[in-house]
Design a protein around this motif. Structure first.
Motif: not given
Length: 225
Positions: A168-171, A175-181, A183-197
Motif C-alpha cells: 500500500k505505502d509503495v503504491m 501516486g496511486i490514490l489511497e481511497e482506491d487502495i 476499497v480493494v482492501i475492504n472488499n477482499p472477495n469482490n472480483e469486480h473491484i479487483k478487475e477495475s483496480f
C-alpha cells in the motif's frame, strides 16, 4: 466582356491548381513505393487512454499505402517496443488500420483531422521477463524463478487484498490514490473491484518495481499471480 475574361482566368487557375495537386499526389505515391521502410523510423507514439489502456499509433498519409502495409506486416502480436522512458510494451492486438483524431465544433459536429494512424493496443512487459511467480494457497510464499533457481518470500495470507495491503505505502508513494487502495482492501472477495483496480492502474503498477526475495519484479505481475 470583362466578366467573361475573369471567368476564364478563374477556370485557368483552377485547372493549373488541379494539375499541381495530382502531380504532388503522384510524386508522394512514387516516393512511398520506392522507400525501404525497414530502414526508416516509423514514428510510433504511445498514448495512454483514460480507461487505462495504452495504444501505440503509427502515422501515415493516404498516399503512403506501402508504409501502411509494412506496418501491418511487421508490427505483430507479442512484438516488443520501448517507450520514451525505456519501459517495454508488448503488442496485444490491432485496434484500427485507419484511425483519425477528431475535433468537434460548438454545435457538437465531429470531424476528422490530420492524417490517419495504424493503432495497436499494447500491454506492459514485466521488468524481469524471465521471472515467474507462483502462489499456492491462501497462506503461501511467493516463489520467484528466473531459470537459474528459485527464491521465496512469504506474504502471510497472500490473497489479492493482502498483497495490495502489503504494498500500500509503495503504491501511494507512486501516486496511486489511497481511497482506491482502501476499497480493494475492504472488499477482499469482490472480483469486480479487483478487475477495475487492475484496469485503472495496470500501467502504473507495471512501472513500480519491488524486491521480492532478491528479484526485481513489478507490482502488476505480483497482483496478477
Amino acid at each position: 466582356m470583362e466578366l467573361l475574361k475573369t471567368f476564364w482566368w478563374l477556370l485557368l487557375i483552377l485547372f493549373v491548381l488541379t494539375l499541381l495537386y495530382f502531380k504532388k499526389i503522384k510524386e508522394e505515391k512514387t516516393i512511398d513505393s520506392n522507400t525501404d521502410y525497414s530502414q526508416e523510423n516509423l514514428d510510433g507514439k504511445f498514448h495512454e487512454l483514460e480507461n487505462g489502456d495504452t495504444w501505440l499509433a503509427f502515422p501515415y498519409q493516404l498516399t503512403q499505402q506501402n508504409k501502411k502495409k509494412f506496418i501491418l506486416a511487421n508490427v505483430q502480436q507479442n512484438k516488443e517496443f520501448k517507450d520514451e522512458y525505456g519501459y517495454t510494451f508488448i503488442v496485444s492486438k490491432l485496434i484500427n488500420v485507419e484511425y483519425y483524431n477528431t475535433v468537434s465544433n460548438y454545435q457538437g459536429v465531429v470531424r476528422k483531422t490530420g492524417n490517419p494512424y495504424v493503432v495497436f493496443k499494447v500491454i506492459p512487459k514485466t521488468e524481469s521477463p524471465d521471472a515467474s511467480i507462483n502462489v499456492t494457497g491462501n497462506n503461501a510464499p511467493i516463489n520467484i524463478s528466473n531459470g537459474e533457481g528459485t527464491a521465496t518470500q512469504t506474504i502471510v495470507n497472500s490473497s489479492f487484498s493482502n498483497k495490495i495491503e502489503e504494498y500500500k505505502d509503495v503504491m501511494i508513494n507512486h501516486g496511486i490514490l489511497e481511497e482506491d487502495i482502501n476499497v480493494v482492501i475492504n472488499n477482499p472477495n469482490n472480483e469486480h473491484i479487483k478487475e477495475s483496480f487492475l484496469s485503472k492502474y495496470g500501467l502504473e503498477l507495471a512501472k513500480i518495481s519491488v524486491n521480492v526475495a532478491g528479484f526485481v519484479v513489478n507490482l502488476l505481475k505480483i497482483f496478477q499471480s
